[in-house]
Write an enzyme that holds these catalytic residues in place. Structure first.
Site, PDB file in Angstrom:
ATOM      1  N   HIS A 146      49.103  30.152  49.789  1.00 63.56           N
ATOM      2  CA  HIS A 146      48.664  31.546  49.791  1.00 63.56           C
ATOM      3  C   HIS A 146      47.957  31.825  51.111  1.00 63.56           C
ATOM      4  CE1 HIS A 146      46.757  35.293  48.618  1.00 63.56           C
ATOM      5  NE2 HIS A 146      47.427  35.272  47.474  1.00 63.56           N
ATOM      6  N   ARG A 197      44.700  43.350  50.295  1.00 64.89           N
ATOM      7  CA  ARG A 197      45.654  43.960  51.239  1.00 64.89           C
ATOM      8  C   ARG A 197      46.457  45.062  50.571  1.00 64.89           C
ATOM      9  NH1 ARG A 197      49.037  39.425  52.467  1.00 64.89           N
ATOM     10  NH2 ARG A 197      47.838  38.216  50.947  1.00 64.89           N
TER      11      ARG A 197
END
Length: 517
Positions: free
Chosen positions: A157, A177
Protein backbone atom coordinates in the site's frame (compact mmCIF):
# COMPACT_ATOMS: atom_id res chain seq x y z
CA UNK A 1 -4.43 -9.69 -15.72
CA UNK A 2 -4.10 -12.89 -13.74
CA UNK A 3 -7.62 -12.89 -12.33
CA UNK A 4 -9.94 -15.86 -12.30
CA UNK A 5 -12.59 -14.35 -14.58
CA UNK A 6 -15.45 -16.21 -12.89
CA UNK A 7 -14.48 -14.91 -9.45
CA UNK A 8 -14.33 -11.36 -10.84
CA UNK A 9 -17.78 -11.79 -12.41
CA UNK A 10 -19.33 -13.14 -9.21
CA UNK A 11 -17.74 -10.36 -7.17
CA UNK A 12 -19.04 -7.63 -9.47
CA UNK A 13 -22.57 -9.00 -9.69
CA UNK A 14 -23.08 -10.05 -6.04
CA UNK A 15 -21.31 -7.29 -4.08
CA UNK A 16 -24.28 -4.87 -4.20
CA UNK A 17 -26.57 -7.50 -2.64
CA UNK A 18 -24.07 -8.13 0.14
CA UNK A 19 -23.96 -4.37 0.93
CA UNK A 20 -27.78 -4.29 1.11
CA UNK A 21 -27.68 -7.38 3.32
CA UNK A 22 -25.30 -5.65 5.73
CA UNK A 23 -27.61 -2.67 5.80
CA UNK A 24 -30.56 -4.92 6.65
CA UNK A 25 -28.51 -6.36 9.52
CA UNK A 26 -27.80 -2.91 10.94
CA UNK A 27 -24.74 -1.46 9.20
CA UNK A 28 -24.88 2.34 9.09
CA UNK A 29 -23.39 3.50 5.78
CA UNK A 30 -22.81 7.18 5.02
CA UNK A 31 -25.66 8.69 2.98
CA UNK A 32 -26.16 11.25 0.25
CA UNK A 33 -28.54 14.18 0.82
CA UNK A 34 -31.34 12.22 -0.83
CA UNK A 35 -30.79 9.18 1.40
CA UNK A 36 -28.84 6.87 -0.90
CA UNK A 37 -25.65 5.11 0.19
CA UNK A 38 -22.74 7.52 -0.42
CA UNK A 39 -19.93 6.16 -2.57
CA UNK A 40 -16.33 7.39 -2.49
CA UNK A 41 -13.49 7.56 -5.05
CA UNK A 42 -10.63 5.12 -4.50
CA UNK A 43 -7.39 4.34 -6.31
CA UNK A 44 -7.74 2.68 -9.70
CA UNK A 45 -11.54 3.05 -9.86
CA UNK A 46 -13.06 4.90 -12.79
CA UNK A 47 -16.18 5.73 -10.77
CA UNK A 48 -16.98 6.49 -7.14
CA UNK A 49 -17.88 2.94 -6.08
CA UNK A 50 -16.87 2.63 -2.45
CA UNK A 51 -19.77 2.33 0.01
CA UNK A 52 -18.30 3.45 3.32
CA UNK A 53 -18.75 4.52 6.94
CA UNK A 54 -16.41 7.50 7.21
CA UNK A 55 -12.98 5.84 7.23
CA UNK A 56 -14.14 3.06 9.58
CA UNK A 57 -15.93 0.79 7.12
CA UNK A 58 -14.13 -2.40 8.19
CA UNK A 59 -14.91 -1.81 11.86
CA UNK A 60 -18.58 -1.25 11.04
CA UNK A 61 -18.71 -4.50 9.07
CA UNK A 62 -17.04 -6.38 11.96
CA UNK A 63 -19.55 -4.90 14.42
CA UNK A 64 -22.51 -5.80 12.23
CA UNK A 65 -21.38 -9.37 11.52
CA UNK A 66 -20.42 -10.03 15.14
CA UNK A 67 -23.85 -8.94 16.36
CA UNK A 68 -25.62 -10.89 13.64
CA UNK A 69 -23.53 -14.00 14.33
CA UNK A 70 -24.33 -13.89 18.05
CA UNK A 71 -28.04 -13.60 17.29
CA UNK A 72 -27.72 -16.62 14.99
CA UNK A 73 -26.33 -18.66 17.88
CA UNK A 74 -22.86 -19.13 16.41
CA UNK A 75 -20.21 -20.28 18.90
CA UNK A 76 -17.01 -18.20 18.76
CA UNK A 77 -13.80 -19.64 20.22
CA UNK A 78 -11.59 -16.69 21.12
CA UNK A 79 -7.80 -16.82 21.58
CA UNK A 80 -7.46 -20.21 19.88
CA UNK A 81 -4.70 -20.80 17.31
CA UNK A 82 -4.90 -23.66 14.79
CA UNK A 83 -1.54 -25.16 13.84
CA UNK A 84 -2.54 -28.18 11.72
CA UNK A 85 -5.46 -29.37 9.59
CA UNK A 86 -6.35 -33.00 10.21
CA UNK A 87 -7.17 -35.44 7.40
CA UNK A 88 -8.67 -38.89 7.12
CA UNK A 89 -7.07 -40.13 3.91
CA UNK A 90 -7.48 -37.24 1.48
CA UNK A 91 -10.49 -35.67 3.24
CA UNK A 92 -10.48 -32.99 5.92
CA UNK A 93 -11.48 -34.40 9.31
CA UNK A 94 -10.77 -31.48 11.66
CA UNK A 95 -8.13 -29.18 13.12
CA UNK A 96 -5.52 -29.19 15.89
CA UNK A 97 -4.37 -26.14 17.85
CA UNK A 98 -3.97 -24.58 21.27
CA UNK A 99 -5.68 -22.11 23.57
CA UNK A 100 -3.43 -19.08 23.90
CA UNK A 101 -4.48 -18.34 27.48
CA UNK A 102 -3.96 -21.78 29.02
CA UNK A 103 -1.58 -23.44 26.54
CA UNK A 104 -3.80 -26.52 26.48
CA UNK A 105 -4.27 -28.26 23.16
CA UNK A 106 -7.57 -28.23 21.27
CA UNK A 107 -8.98 -30.66 18.71
CA UNK A 108 -11.95 -29.86 16.51
CA UNK A 109 -13.57 -32.68 14.54
CA UNK A 110 -15.25 -31.36 11.40
CA UNK A 111 -16.47 -32.55 8.01
CA UNK A 112 -15.66 -29.16 6.50
CA UNK A 113 -13.24 -26.34 7.35
CA UNK A 114 -13.29 -22.79 5.98
CA UNK A 115 -10.06 -20.80 6.07
CA UNK A 116 -10.54 -17.03 6.37
CA UNK A 117 -7.31 -16.13 8.12
CA UNK A 118 -6.15 -13.07 6.16
CA UNK A 119 -2.68 -12.32 4.92
CA UNK A 120 1.07 -12.58 5.42
CA UNK A 121 2.19 -9.00 6.15
CA UNK A 122 4.30 -9.91 9.20
CA UNK A 123 6.84 -11.50 6.85
CA UNK A 124 8.01 -7.92 6.15
CA UNK A 125 9.48 -5.36 8.52
CA UNK A 126 7.12 -2.55 7.48
CA UNK A 127 3.51 -3.69 7.30
CA UNK A 128 -0.02 -2.47 7.88
CA UNK A 129 -1.02 -5.92 9.17
CA UNK A 130 -1.61 -6.60 12.85
CA UNK A 131 0.32 -9.26 14.80
CA UNK A 132 -1.97 -12.04 13.50
CA UNK A 133 -0.83 -11.64 9.88
CA UNK A 134 1.67 -14.50 10.05
CA UNK A 135 0.33 -16.59 7.15
CA UNK A 136 -1.13 -19.38 9.30
CA UNK A 137 -4.03 -20.16 6.97
CA UNK A 138 -1.86 -20.26 3.85
CA UNK A 139 0.55 -22.60 5.64
CA UNK A 140 -2.29 -24.85 6.84
CA UNK A 141 -3.59 -25.29 3.30
CA UNK A 142 -0.13 -25.83 1.81
CA UNK A 143 0.76 -28.45 4.44
CA UNK A 144 -2.58 -30.21 3.80
CA UNK A 145 -1.76 -30.54 0.09
CA UNK A 146 -3.56 -27.57 -1.46
CA UNK A 147 -2.01 -25.34 -4.13
CA UNK A 148 -1.17 -21.66 -3.81
CA UNK A 149 -1.18 -19.22 -6.74
CA UNK A 150 0.35 -15.79 -7.47
CA UNK A 151 2.18 -15.54 -4.15
CA UNK A 152 4.69 -13.18 -5.77
CA UNK A 153 1.98 -10.53 -6.15
CA UNK A 154 2.14 -8.99 -2.67
CA UNK A 155 0.55 -5.54 -2.59
CA UNK A 156 2.47 -2.71 -0.95
CA UNK A 157 0.00 0.00 0.00
CA UNK A 158 1.47 3.40 -0.92
CA UNK A 159 0.51 5.17 2.28
CA UNK A 160 1.51 3.82 5.66
CA UNK A 161 2.72 5.89 8.61
CA UNK A 162 6.50 6.39 8.70
CA UNK A 163 6.94 8.21 12.02
CA UNK A 164 7.48 7.56 14.88
CA UNK A 165 9.23 4.19 14.39
CA UNK A 166 6.83 2.41 16.76
CA UNK A 167 3.91 2.96 14.35
CA UNK A 168 5.79 2.62 11.06
CA UNK A 169 3.61 0.85 8.50
CA UNK A 170 0.20 1.47 10.08
CA UNK A 171 -2.25 2.13 7.26
CA UNK A 172 -3.26 5.60 6.10
CA UNK A 173 -6.49 5.03 4.22
CA UNK A 174 -6.81 5.70 0.52
CA UNK A 175 -9.89 7.68 1.51
CA UNK A 176 -7.58 10.62 2.32
CA UNK A 177 -6.69 10.89 -1.37
CA UNK A 178 -10.26 10.06 -2.33
CA UNK A 179 -11.36 13.16 -0.42
CA UNK A 180 -8.79 15.40 -2.16
CA UNK A 181 -5.49 14.69 -0.41
CA UNK A 182 -2.36 15.15 -2.52
CA UNK A 183 1.07 13.54 -2.42
CA UNK A 184 4.03 15.93 -2.33
CA UNK A 185 7.80 15.57 -2.09
CA UNK A 186 10.33 17.62 -0.11
CA UNK A 187 10.31 20.25 -2.88
CA UNK A 188 6.52 20.64 -2.48
CA UNK A 189 5.97 19.13 -5.93
CA UNK A 190 2.89 17.05 -6.67
CA UNK A 191 5.16 14.41 -8.12
CA UNK A 192 2.59 11.87 -9.30
CA UNK A 193 2.23 13.73 -12.61
CA UNK A 194 5.65 12.47 -13.69
CA UNK A 195 4.76 8.81 -13.08
CA UNK A 196 1.59 8.31 -15.15
CA UNK A 197 1.95 4.97 -17.03
CA UNK A 198 1.11 4.82 -20.72
CA UNK A 199 -1.79 2.48 -19.96
CA UNK A 200 -3.54 5.14 -17.84
CA UNK A 201 -2.58 8.34 -19.72
CA UNK A 202 -5.85 8.71 -21.61
CA UNK A 203 -7.91 8.84 -18.42
CA UNK A 204 -5.48 10.59 -16.04
CA UNK A 205 -5.01 14.35 -15.66
CA UNK A 206 -1.51 15.56 -16.60
CA UNK A 207 -1.75 18.91 -14.78
CA UNK A 208 -2.82 20.16 -11.36
CA UNK A 209 -5.68 22.32 -12.60
CA UNK A 210 -7.49 19.47 -14.32
CA UNK A 211 -6.79 17.07 -11.45
CA UNK A 212 -8.37 19.52 -8.99
CA UNK A 213 -11.38 20.13 -11.26
CA UNK A 214 -11.99 16.39 -11.44
CA UNK A 215 -13.10 16.21 -7.80
CA UNK A 216 -16.09 18.45 -8.58
CA UNK A 217 -16.68 17.67 -12.24
CA UNK A 218 -15.78 14.10 -13.10
CA UNK A 219 -17.60 14.00 -16.44
CA UNK A 220 -15.52 16.69 -18.10
CA UNK A 221 -12.11 16.11 -16.48
CA UNK A 222 -9.65 13.27 -16.13
CA UNK A 223 -8.95 11.79 -12.71
CA UNK A 224 -6.04 12.81 -10.50
CA UNK A 225 -2.86 10.66 -10.69
CA UNK A 226 -2.88 10.58 -6.87
CA UNK A 227 -5.55 7.88 -7.31
CA UNK A 228 -3.69 5.65 -9.74
CA UNK A 229 -3.65 1.94 -8.71
CA UNK A 230 -1.76 1.19 -5.53
CA UNK A 231 1.21 -0.55 -7.15
CA UNK A 232 1.87 2.49 -9.37
CA UNK A 233 1.64 4.96 -6.49
CA UNK A 234 3.82 2.83 -4.18
CA UNK A 235 6.58 2.54 -6.79
CA UNK A 236 6.35 6.28 -7.51
CA UNK A 237 6.81 7.12 -3.83
CA UNK A 238 9.70 4.66 -3.67
CA UNK A 239 11.35 6.42 -6.63
CA UNK A 240 10.97 9.87 -5.03
CA UNK A 241 12.55 8.66 -1.80
CA UNK A 242 15.45 7.01 -3.65
CA UNK A 243 15.99 10.22 -5.66
CA UNK A 244 16.50 12.16 -2.42
CA UNK A 245 13.18 14.02 -2.54
CA UNK A 246 11.59 12.27 0.44
CA UNK A 247 10.34 13.67 3.74
CA UNK A 248 12.59 13.96 6.83
CA UNK A 249 11.68 10.50 8.11
CA UNK A 250 12.00 8.60 4.85
CA UNK A 251 8.57 8.97 3.28
CA UNK A 252 6.71 11.64 1.34
CA UNK A 253 4.05 14.13 2.40
CA UNK A 254 0.30 13.58 2.17
CA UNK A 255 -1.59 16.85 2.41
CA UNK A 256 -5.28 17.10 3.27
CA UNK A 257 -5.02 20.17 5.54
CA UNK A 258 -4.87 22.63 2.61
CA UNK A 259 -7.60 20.79 0.72
CA UNK A 260 -10.44 20.43 3.22
CA UNK A 261 -11.66 22.39 6.22
CA UNK A 262 -10.95 21.08 9.71
CA UNK A 263 -14.55 20.06 10.41
CA UNK A 264 -14.85 18.22 7.09
CA UNK A 265 -11.65 16.30 7.83
CA UNK A 266 -12.89 15.29 11.28
CA UNK A 267 -16.25 14.25 9.82
CA UNK A 268 -15.02 12.36 6.75
CA UNK A 269 -11.74 10.98 8.13
CA UNK A 270 -12.27 10.62 11.89
CA UNK A 271 -10.01 7.59 12.32
CA UNK A 272 -7.12 9.25 10.50
CA UNK A 273 -7.51 12.40 12.58
CA UNK A 274 -7.37 10.46 15.86
CA UNK A 275 -4.67 8.05 14.63
CA UNK A 276 -2.21 10.82 13.84
CA UNK A 277 -3.04 12.93 16.89
CA UNK A 278 -2.62 10.00 19.28
CA UNK A 279 0.25 8.10 17.67
CA UNK A 280 2.46 10.82 16.20
CA UNK A 281 1.24 14.11 17.62
CA UNK A 282 0.33 15.40 14.14
CA UNK A 283 -2.90 17.36 13.64
CA UNK A 284 -3.86 16.51 10.05
CA UNK A 285 -6.26 19.45 9.93
CA UNK A 286 -3.20 21.72 10.20
CA UNK A 287 -0.15 19.68 9.14
CA UNK A 288 0.91 17.28 6.43
CA UNK A 289 1.26 13.58 7.13
CA UNK A 290 4.43 11.65 6.37
CA UNK A 291 3.64 8.41 4.55
CA UNK A 292 5.45 5.61 2.70
CA UNK A 293 4.81 2.13 1.23
CA UNK A 294 3.83 -0.69 3.58
CA UNK A 295 3.29 -4.43 3.00
CA UNK A 296 -0.47 -4.62 2.97
CA UNK A 297 -2.28 -7.37 1.08
CA UNK A 298 -1.67 -10.80 -0.40
CA UNK A 299 -3.16 -10.76 -3.91
CA UNK A 300 -2.37 -14.46 -4.36
CA UNK A 301 -3.28 -17.25 -1.97
CA UNK A 302 -4.94 -20.65 -1.91
CA UNK A 303 -6.29 -21.84 -5.26
CA UNK A 304 -10.07 -22.23 -5.04
CA UNK A 305 -13.01 -23.06 -7.30
CA UNK A 306 -14.75 -19.76 -8.04
CA UNK A 307 -18.38 -20.78 -7.44
CA UNK A 308 -17.85 -22.90 -4.34
CA UNK A 309 -14.55 -21.61 -2.81
CA UNK A 310 -13.50 -25.27 -2.52
CA UNK A 311 -9.78 -26.06 -2.55
CA UNK A 312 -8.15 -29.17 -4.02
CA UNK A 313 -8.62 -30.91 -0.64
CA UNK A 314 -12.14 -32.37 -0.10
CA UNK A 315 -13.77 -30.53 2.79
CA UNK A 316 -11.43 -27.53 2.76
CA UNK A 317 -12.74 -24.12 1.65
CA UNK A 318 -11.15 -20.66 1.67
CA UNK A 319 -12.43 -17.10 1.39
CA UNK A 320 -11.09 -13.56 1.63
CA UNK A 321 -7.44 -12.57 1.51
CA UNK A 322 -6.26 -16.13 2.16
CA UNK A 323 -7.77 -17.24 -1.17
CA UNK A 324 -6.17 -16.37 -4.51
CA UNK A 325 -7.74 -15.73 -7.88
CA UNK A 326 -10.05 -12.74 -7.58
CA UNK A 327 -7.57 -9.87 -7.56
CA UNK A 328 -4.96 -11.17 -10.00
CA UNK A 329 -1.70 -9.26 -9.75
CA UNK A 330 -3.09 -6.13 -8.08
CA UNK A 331 -6.15 -5.48 -5.89
CA UNK A 332 -8.23 -2.34 -6.26
CA UNK A 333 -8.87 -0.39 -3.06
CA UNK A 334 -12.07 -1.42 -1.29
CA UNK A 335 -12.33 -4.82 -2.98
CA UNK A 336 -10.99 -6.74 0.01
CA UNK A 337 -14.10 -6.15 2.13
CA UNK A 338 -16.51 -6.92 -0.70
CA UNK A 339 -14.41 -10.01 -1.52
CA UNK A 340 -14.92 -11.24 2.04
CA UNK A 341 -18.65 -10.64 1.91
CA UNK A 342 -19.27 -12.27 -1.48
CA UNK A 343 -17.03 -15.30 -1.09
CA UNK A 344 -17.46 -15.62 2.67
CA UNK A 345 -21.16 -16.21 2.04
CA UNK A 346 -20.42 -18.67 -0.76
CA UNK A 347 -17.89 -20.51 1.40
CA UNK A 348 -20.43 -20.90 4.21
CA UNK A 349 -23.17 -22.14 1.90
CA UNK A 350 -21.01 -24.67 0.07
CA UNK A 351 -19.16 -25.91 3.17
CA UNK A 352 -22.52 -26.51 4.86
CA UNK A 353 -23.82 -28.32 1.78
CA UNK A 354 -20.68 -30.47 1.64
CA UNK A 355 -21.01 -31.41 5.33
CA UNK A 356 -24.74 -32.11 5.00
CA UNK A 357 -24.24 -34.42 2.02
CA UNK A 358 -21.14 -36.14 3.41
CA UNK A 359 -21.49 -39.92 3.49
CA UNK A 360 -19.54 -42.18 5.80
CA UNK A 361 -17.48 -41.46 8.90
CA UNK A 362 -14.27 -39.60 9.63
CA UNK A 363 -11.62 -40.58 12.13
CA UNK A 364 -8.77 -38.71 13.79
CA UNK A 365 -5.61 -40.63 14.63
CA UNK A 366 -4.61 -40.42 18.29
CA UNK A 367 -1.01 -41.12 17.23
CA UNK A 368 -1.11 -38.05 14.98
CA UNK A 369 -2.45 -35.91 17.82
CA UNK A 370 0.31 -37.13 20.14
CA UNK A 371 2.89 -36.33 17.47
CA UNK A 372 1.47 -32.82 16.92
CA UNK A 373 1.44 -32.12 20.66
CA UNK A 374 5.06 -33.24 20.98
CA UNK A 375 6.10 -31.11 18.00
CA UNK A 376 4.37 -28.06 19.51
CA UNK A 377 6.23 -28.49 22.81
CA UNK A 378 9.70 -28.81 21.25
CA UNK A 379 10.63 -25.14 21.85
CA UNK A 380 10.45 -25.81 25.61
CA UNK A 381 12.65 -28.90 25.33
CA UNK A 382 15.23 -27.80 22.76
CA UNK A 383 18.79 -27.49 24.06
CA UNK A 384 19.52 -24.69 21.54
CA UNK A 385 19.68 -21.01 22.39
CA UNK A 386 18.01 -19.39 19.38
CA UNK A 387 15.46 -16.67 20.15
CA UNK A 388 12.18 -16.71 18.14
CA UNK A 389 11.97 -12.90 18.12
CA UNK A 390 15.49 -12.60 16.69
CA UNK A 391 14.73 -15.06 13.89
CA UNK A 392 11.48 -13.29 13.05
CA UNK A 393 13.25 -9.92 13.01
CA UNK A 394 15.96 -11.25 10.68
CA UNK A 395 13.32 -12.77 8.39
CA UNK A 396 11.53 -9.42 8.20
CA UNK A 397 14.79 -7.64 7.38
CA UNK A 398 15.48 -10.22 4.66
CA UNK A 399 12.07 -9.88 3.04
CA UNK A 400 12.11 -6.08 3.30
CA UNK A 401 15.57 -5.83 1.73
CA UNK A 402 15.48 -8.54 -0.94
CA UNK A 403 11.79 -9.33 -1.63
CA UNK A 404 10.30 -5.84 -1.37
CA UNK A 405 8.66 -3.45 -3.82
CA UNK A 406 11.37 -3.88 -6.48
CA UNK A 407 12.99 -7.30 -7.02
CA UNK A 408 15.95 -8.70 -8.97
CA UNK A 409 17.09 -12.31 -9.46
CA UNK A 410 20.37 -12.05 -7.55
CA UNK A 411 18.66 -10.53 -4.51
CA UNK A 412 15.83 -13.08 -4.55
CA UNK A 413 18.46 -15.84 -4.47
CA UNK A 414 20.14 -14.13 -1.51
CA UNK A 415 16.74 -14.14 0.24
CA UNK A 416 16.23 -17.85 -0.42
CA UNK A 417 19.63 -18.67 1.03
CA UNK A 418 18.95 -16.54 4.11
CA UNK A 419 15.51 -18.14 4.60
CA UNK A 420 17.13 -21.59 4.40
CA UNK A 421 19.59 -20.59 7.12
CA UNK A 422 16.79 -19.23 9.30
CA UNK A 423 14.79 -22.46 8.89
CA UNK A 424 17.77 -24.40 10.22
CA UNK A 425 18.15 -22.02 13.16
CA UNK A 426 14.42 -22.19 13.92
CA UNK A 427 14.82 -25.87 14.81
CA UNK A 428 17.08 -24.74 17.67
CA UNK A 429 14.67 -22.17 19.14
CA UNK A 430 14.33 -22.39 22.89
CA UNK A 431 11.70 -20.69 25.06
CA UNK A 432 11.41 -20.38 28.83
CA UNK A 433 8.46 -20.46 31.17
CA UNK A 434 5.12 -22.25 31.14
CA UNK A 435 2.51 -22.90 28.45
CA UNK A 436 0.05 -20.45 30.02
CA UNK A 437 -0.13 -17.35 27.81
CA UNK A 438 3.49 -17.49 26.75
CA UNK A 439 4.11 -15.04 23.87
CA UNK A 440 7.61 -16.45 23.31
CA UNK A 441 6.16 -19.92 22.70
CA UNK A 442 3.47 -18.51 20.41
CA UNK A 443 6.12 -16.66 18.41
CA UNK A 444 8.22 -19.83 18.13
CA UNK A 445 5.22 -21.71 16.71
CA UNK A 446 4.50 -18.85 14.27
CA UNK A 447 7.96 -19.23 12.72
CA UNK A 448 6.94 -22.33 10.78
CA UNK A 449 4.30 -20.44 8.80
CA UNK A 450 6.36 -17.24 8.45
CA UNK A 451 9.38 -19.08 7.04
CA UNK A 452 7.39 -21.39 4.76
CA UNK A 453 5.31 -18.59 3.26
CA UNK A 454 8.33 -16.29 2.84
CA UNK A 455 9.99 -19.09 0.86
CA UNK A 456 6.83 -19.51 -1.25
CA UNK A 457 6.71 -15.79 -2.07
CA UNK A 458 10.40 -15.70 -2.99
CA UNK A 459 10.30 -18.82 -5.18
CA UNK A 460 7.20 -17.53 -6.97
CA UNK A 461 8.89 -14.15 -7.51
CA UNK A 462 11.86 -15.87 -9.12
CA UNK A 463 9.55 -17.85 -11.41
CA UNK A 464 7.63 -14.83 -12.76
CA UNK A 465 10.20 -13.18 -15.03
CA UNK A 466 8.26 -9.98 -15.73
CA UNK A 467 6.76 -6.98 -13.91
CA UNK A 468 3.01 -7.07 -13.34
CA UNK A 469 0.83 -5.45 -10.67
CA UNK A 470 2.24 -5.97 -7.19
CA UNK A 471 5.24 -7.88 -8.58
CA UNK A 472 8.02 -5.67 -10.01
CA UNK A 473 11.32 -7.05 -11.35
CA UNK A 474 14.11 -4.57 -12.10
CA UNK A 475 15.72 -7.18 -14.36
CA UNK A 476 12.41 -7.79 -16.21
CA UNK A 477 10.79 -4.32 -16.09
CA UNK A 478 8.03 -4.93 -18.67
CA UNK A 479 4.95 -7.13 -18.79
CA UNK A 480 5.39 -10.32 -20.82
CA UNK A 481 2.23 -11.41 -22.70
CA UNK A 482 3.19 -15.07 -22.19
CA UNK A 483 3.14 -14.66 -18.42
CA UNK A 484 -0.30 -13.04 -18.69
CA UNK A 485 -1.62 -16.49 -19.57
CA UNK A 486 -0.35 -18.35 -16.50
CA UNK A 487 -0.54 -18.44 -12.73
CA UNK A 488 2.58 -19.34 -10.78
CA UNK A 489 1.33 -22.25 -8.67
CA UNK A 490 3.23 -23.67 -5.72
CA UNK A 491 2.75 -26.97 -3.87
CA UNK A 492 4.57 -28.88 -1.19
CA UNK A 493 6.00 -32.12 -2.57
CA UNK A 494 8.16 -34.42 -0.41
CA UNK A 495 8.88 -31.57 1.99
CA UNK A 496 9.97 -29.20 -0.82
CA UNK A 497 8.13 -26.25 -2.36
CA UNK A 498 7.69 -26.81 -6.09
CA UNK A 499 6.54 -24.12 -8.54
CA UNK A 500 4.72 -24.72 -11.82
CA UNK A 501 3.26 -22.42 -14.47
CA UNK A 502 -0.42 -23.28 -14.92
CA UNK A 503 -2.68 -21.85 -17.67
CA UNK A 504 -5.39 -19.33 -16.79
CA UNK A 505 -8.85 -20.13 -18.16
CA UNK A 506 -9.63 -17.69 -21.01
CA UNK A 507 -12.24 -14.96 -20.49
CA UNK A 508 -15.53 -15.62 -22.37
CA UNK A 509 -16.01 -13.34 -25.36
CA UNK A 510 -19.02 -11.50 -23.88
CA UNK A 511 -17.00 -10.54 -20.80
CA UNK A 512 -13.89 -9.74 -22.80
CA UNK A 513 -15.94 -7.22 -24.81
CA UNK A 514 -16.97 -5.40 -21.59
CA UNK A 515 -13.40 -5.53 -20.31
CA UNK A 516 -11.88 -4.03 -23.48
CA UNK A 517 -14.42 -1.18 -23.46
Amino acid sequence: MLNNWRMAELHATEAPDRVRELEAWGALFDRTKDGKILQRDFGGHRYARLAHVGDRTGLEIIRTLQHHGIHQGIDVYMECTITKLLKDGEKISGAFGYWRETGKFAVFKAKAVILATGGIGKCWKITSNSWEGTGDGVMLALEAGAALIDMECQQFHPTGMVWPPSVKGILVTEGVRGEGGTLRNSKDERFMFRYIPEFFKAETADNEAEADRWYKNKKNNRRTPDLLPRDEVARSINSEIKAGRGSPHGGVFLDIASRLGAEDIKKKLPSMYHQFIELSGVDITKERMEVGPTAHYMNGGIRVVADTTATEIPGLFAAGEVAGGLHGANRLGGNSLSDLLVFGRRAGLHAAEYAKNFKGTLSISSDQLDSLAAESLKPFENSGSENPYTIHQELQETMQSWVGIIRIESELKIALEKISQLKARAKKVHVEGHRQYNPGWHSALDLSSLLLISEAVTKSALERKESRGGHARDDYPKMDPNFAKVNVAIRKRENELVTTLEPIAPIPEELKKIFTE
